[in-house]
Motif scaffolding. Structure first.
Motif, PDB file in Angstrom:
ATOM      1  N   LEU A  17     -34.019  21.212   7.233  1.00 37.25           N
ATOM      2  CA  LEU A  17     -35.404  20.975   7.607  1.00 37.25           C
ATOM      3  C   LEU A  17     -36.264  20.711   6.384  1.00 37.25           C
ATOM      4  O   LEU A  17     -36.058  21.285   5.322  1.00 37.25           O
ATOM      5  CB  LEU A  17     -35.938  22.190   8.372  1.00 37.25           C
ATOM      6  CG  LEU A  17     -35.149  22.528   9.650  1.00 37.25           C
ATOM      7  CD1 LEU A  17     -35.721  23.776  10.279  1.00 37.25           C
ATOM      8  CD2 LEU A  17     -35.194  21.377  10.629  1.00 37.25           C
ATOM      9  N   ALA A  18     -37.240  19.866   6.546  1.00 38.72           N
ATOM     10  CA  ALA A  18     -38.161  19.549   5.450  1.00 38.72           C
ATOM     11  C   ALA A  18     -39.557  19.414   6.015  1.00 38.72           C
ATOM     12  O   ALA A  18     -39.764  19.480   7.220  1.00 38.72           O
ATOM     13  CB  ALA A  18     -37.733  18.252   4.767  1.00 38.72           C
ATOM     14  N   LEU A  19     -40.523  19.218   5.138  1.00 39.15           N
ATOM     15  CA  LEU A  19     -41.896  19.055   5.580  1.00 39.15           C
ATOM     16  C   LEU A  19     -42.045  17.773   6.378  1.00 39.15           C
ATOM     17  O   LEU A  19     -41.251  16.839   6.264  1.00 39.15           O
ATOM     18  CB  LEU A  19     -42.833  19.020   4.367  1.00 39.15           C
ATOM     19  CG  LEU A  19     -42.929  20.309   3.553  1.00 39.15           C
ATOM     20  CD1 LEU A  19     -43.923  20.124   2.424  1.00 39.15           C
ATOM     21  CD2 LEU A  19     -43.309  21.487   4.408  1.00 39.15           C
ATOM     22  N   ALA A  20     -43.062  17.760   7.214  1.00 41.57           N
ATOM     23  CA  ALA A  20     -43.326  16.571   8.024  1.00 41.57           C
ATOM     24  C   ALA A  20     -43.515  15.361   7.116  1.00 41.57           C
ATOM     25  O   ALA A  20     -43.888  15.483   5.952  1.00 41.57           O
ATOM     26  CB  ALA A  20     -44.575  16.788   8.874  1.00 41.57           C
ATOM     27  N   GLU A  21     -43.246  14.180   7.662  1.00 39.94           N
ATOM     28  CA  GLU A  21     -43.316  12.962   6.866  1.00 39.94           C
ATOM     29  C   GLU A  21     -44.695  12.765   6.240  1.00 39.94           C
ATOM     30  O   GLU A  21     -44.839  12.164   5.189  1.00 39.94           O
ATOM     31  CB  GLU A  21     -42.951  11.758   7.729  1.00 39.94           C
ATOM     32  CG  GLU A  21     -41.485  11.726   8.147  1.00 39.94           C
ATOM     33  CD  GLU A  21     -41.152  10.485   8.932  1.00 39.94           C
ATOM     34  OE1 GLU A  21     -42.052   9.628   9.083  1.00 39.94           O
ATOM     35  OE2 GLU A  21     -40.003  10.367   9.394  1.00 39.94           O
ATOM     36  N   ALA A  25     -47.214  20.683   6.147  1.00 32.57           N
ATOM     37  CA  ALA A  25     -46.518  21.566   7.079  1.00 32.57           C
ATOM     38  C   ALA A  25     -47.348  21.734   8.345  1.00 32.57           C
ATOM     39  O   ALA A  25     -48.549  21.969   8.272  1.00 32.57           O
ATOM     40  CB  ALA A  25     -46.279  22.922   6.421  1.00 32.57           C
ATOM     41  N   ARG A  27     -45.739  23.429  11.222  1.00 33.48           N
ATOM     42  CA  ARG A  27     -45.185  24.601  11.912  1.00 33.48           C
ATOM     43  C   ARG A  27     -44.746  25.589  10.838  1.00 33.48           C
ATOM     44  O   ARG A  27     -43.705  25.400  10.193  1.00 33.48           O
ATOM     45  CB  ARG A  27     -44.018  24.211  12.820  1.00 33.48           C
ATOM     46  CG  ARG A  27     -44.419  23.312  13.994  1.00 33.48           C
ATOM     47  CD  ARG A  27     -43.229  23.017  14.896  1.00 33.48           C
ATOM     48  NE  ARG A  27     -42.658  24.239  15.465  1.00 33.48           N
ATOM     49  CZ  ARG A  27     -43.162  24.899  16.508  1.00 33.48           C
ATOM     50  NH1 ARG A  27     -44.284  24.469  17.075  1.00 33.48           N
ATOM     51  NH2 ARG A  27     -42.582  25.985  16.973  1.00 33.48           N
ATOM     52  N   LYS A  82     -38.183  26.361  14.878  1.00 27.14           N
ATOM     53  CA  LYS A  82     -38.043  25.129  14.089  1.00 27.14           C
ATOM     54  C   LYS A  82     -39.220  24.898  13.127  1.00 27.14           C
ATOM     55  O   LYS A  82     -39.908  23.871  13.183  1.00 27.14           O
ATOM     56  CB  LYS A  82     -37.881  23.925  15.012  1.00 27.14           C
ATOM     57  CG  LYS A  82     -36.640  24.005  15.899  1.00 27.14           C
ATOM     58  CD  LYS A  82     -36.522  22.780  16.784  1.00 27.14           C
ATOM     59  CE  LYS A  82     -35.278  22.879  17.665  1.00 27.14           C
ATOM     60  NZ  LYS A  82     -35.130  21.696  18.563  1.00 27.14           N
ATOM     61  N   ASP A  84     -41.292  23.935   9.763  1.00 27.45           N
ATOM     62  CA  ASP A  84     -41.079  23.017   8.645  1.00 27.45           C
ATOM     63  C   ASP A  84     -41.489  23.658   7.316  1.00 27.45           C
ATOM     64  O   ASP A  84     -41.344  23.046   6.252  1.00 27.45           O
ATOM     65  CB  ASP A  84     -41.797  21.681   8.852  1.00 27.45           C
ATOM     66  CG  ASP A  84     -43.257  21.833   9.245  1.00 27.45           C
ATOM     67  OD1 ASP A  84     -43.835  22.884   8.942  1.00 27.45           O
ATOM     68  OD2 ASP A  84     -43.801  20.900   9.858  1.00 27.45           O
ATOM     69  N   LEU A  85     -41.977  24.899   7.376  1.00 28.94           N
ATOM     70  CA  LEU A  85     -42.264  25.665   6.164  1.00 28.94           C
ATOM     71  C   LEU A  85     -42.214  27.149   6.497  1.00 28.94           C
ATOM     72  O   LEU A  85     -42.772  27.576   7.508  1.00 28.94           O
ATOM     73  CB  LEU A  85     -43.657  25.314   5.604  1.00 28.94           C
ATOM     74  CG  LEU A  85     -44.125  26.138   4.399  1.00 28.94           C
ATOM     75  CD1 LEU A  85     -43.241  25.883   3.183  1.00 28.94           C
ATOM     76  CD2 LEU A  85     -45.589  25.840   4.065  1.00 28.94           C
ATOM     77  N   PHE A 106     -34.015  25.775   5.315  1.00 29.09           N
ATOM     78  CA  PHE A 106     -35.457  25.699   5.553  1.00 29.09           C
ATOM     79  C   PHE A 106     -36.207  25.455   4.251  1.00 29.09           C
ATOM     80  O   PHE A 106     -35.757  25.849   3.171  1.00 29.09           O
ATOM     81  CB  PHE A 106     -35.960  27.003   6.183  1.00 29.09           C
ATOM     82  CG  PHE A 106     -35.544  27.206   7.603  1.00 29.09           C
ATOM     83  CD1 PHE A 106     -36.084  26.447   8.625  1.00 29.09           C
ATOM     84  CD2 PHE A 106     -34.596  28.163   7.931  1.00 29.09           C
ATOM     85  CE1 PHE A 106     -35.702  26.629   9.937  1.00 29.09           C
ATOM     86  CE2 PHE A 106     -34.201  28.364   9.248  1.00 29.09           C
ATOM     87  CZ  PHE A 106     -34.756  27.592  10.252  1.00 29.09           C
ATOM     88  N   THR A 107     -37.360  24.829   4.359  1.00 28.86           N
ATOM     89  CA  THR A 107     -38.253  24.687   3.215  1.00 28.86           C
ATOM     90  C   THR A 107     -38.977  26.013   3.023  1.00 28.86           C
ATOM     91  O   THR A 107     -39.676  26.481   3.920  1.00 28.86           O
ATOM     92  CB  THR A 107     -39.285  23.571   3.446  1.00 28.86           C
ATOM     93  OG1 THR A 107     -38.594  22.332   3.612  1.00 28.86           O
ATOM     94  CG2 THR A 107     -40.244  23.461   2.267  1.00 28.86           C
TER      95      THR A 107
END
Length: 275
Positions: A17-21, A25, A27, A82, A84-85, A106-107
């Protein structure tokens, strides 16, 4: 073996998982009360999808789902959410849990400020991770400006000998490397147990009496206040002059933006003894 196999399967199925495009973040799981306060301060509170016990500020934080505490994190819930941070706390999360989060990919952002200045630095870092750079910059600037003003104001004031009652039974205080000691120094106080081994040493009532503190500070928790009746020892300067103060532990013990309010409260308590 079944539990181990369960996590191995989850690890294999969990994407990296990574940060949103968009680079922010959306979530966030915040695994400490102080990181929750930081995220709300920079306008990212609505992005928090889960946290741990005792995250109760601001009021809206009380509605965030809980997924554990110092005793451990519910890893199944983390996976289901799920994020993203994940903002972790090396001083308050189990090492096994942190290692598992790393393995899941996870980030992570580790939040554990060691100095008052680092609170400002972490606000800026979280601002970048959440796309709230401008608001984070403003909050950090205000915080650091207040800190600088307090340090300048108190630098030349007479020192006040104080005993900080971290807890009553067992009787514990704060030492040289503690977070509270930084606040004491900022207010130009003199911790009577500064030379004691450990950040949070256990001490005896007899030793406190021998140290003759001018001020006794303690959290306003009922258990801490009721644990010791200092009025039994009127020979102690702090008791004789009525300089025993109960302070808000959340302001003093959490390394977040409200810590500056805790600094002001402690400084004001010492000022009463200076009058």
């Amino acid at each position: 073996m079944k539990i181990l196999s369960y996590f191995i399967v989850l690890l294999a199925l969990t994407p990296q998982l990574a940060l949103a495009e968009a680079g922010r973040a959306e979530r966030i799981i915040a695994l400490s009360p102080h990181s929750v306060e930081m995220l709300y301060a920079i306008g990212a509170g609505d992005a928090i999808v889960a946290t741990t016990d005792h995250a109760d500020y601001p009021e809206a934080a009380k509605a965030i789902p809980r997924i554990g505490g110092y005793y451990g994190i519910q890893m199944e819930q983390v996976l289901a959410l799920k994020p993203d941070l994940i903002v972790t706390w090396e001083g308050g999360n189990r090492a096994e849990d942190l290692e598992m989060l790393k393995k899941f990919g996870f980030t992570l952002f580790h939040s554990n400020p060691k100095t008052l200045e680092q609170v400002g630095q972490e606000l800026l870092a979280l601002g970048k991770l959440t796309g709230r750079e401008a608001q984070a910059q403003q909050v950090a600037d205000d915080y650091l400006a207040r800190l600088g003003a307090i340090r300048q104001e108190y630098a030349a004031k007479p020192k006040v000998r104080l005993f900080y009652q971290l807890w009553s039974q067992p009787l514990m205080t704060v030492g040289k490397g503690s977070w509270i000691e930084q606040i004491i120094q900022t207010c130009h106080g003199e911790n009577v147990f500064l030379d004691t081994q450990g950040d949070y040493p256990q001490v005896s009532i007899e030793t406190v009496l021998q140290k003759t503190p001018e001020v006794i500070l303690r959290s306003q928790d009922e258990g801490n206040i009721n644990g010791i009746d200092w009025q039994q020892w009127p020979e102690v300067p702090a008791v004789a002059k009525g300089h025993i103060y109960a302070l808000d532990a959340d302001l003093l013990h959490r390394a977040g933006p409200r810590a500056i309010d805790g600094v002001e409260v402690l400084c004001q308590a010492l000022d009463k003894a200076r009058q």
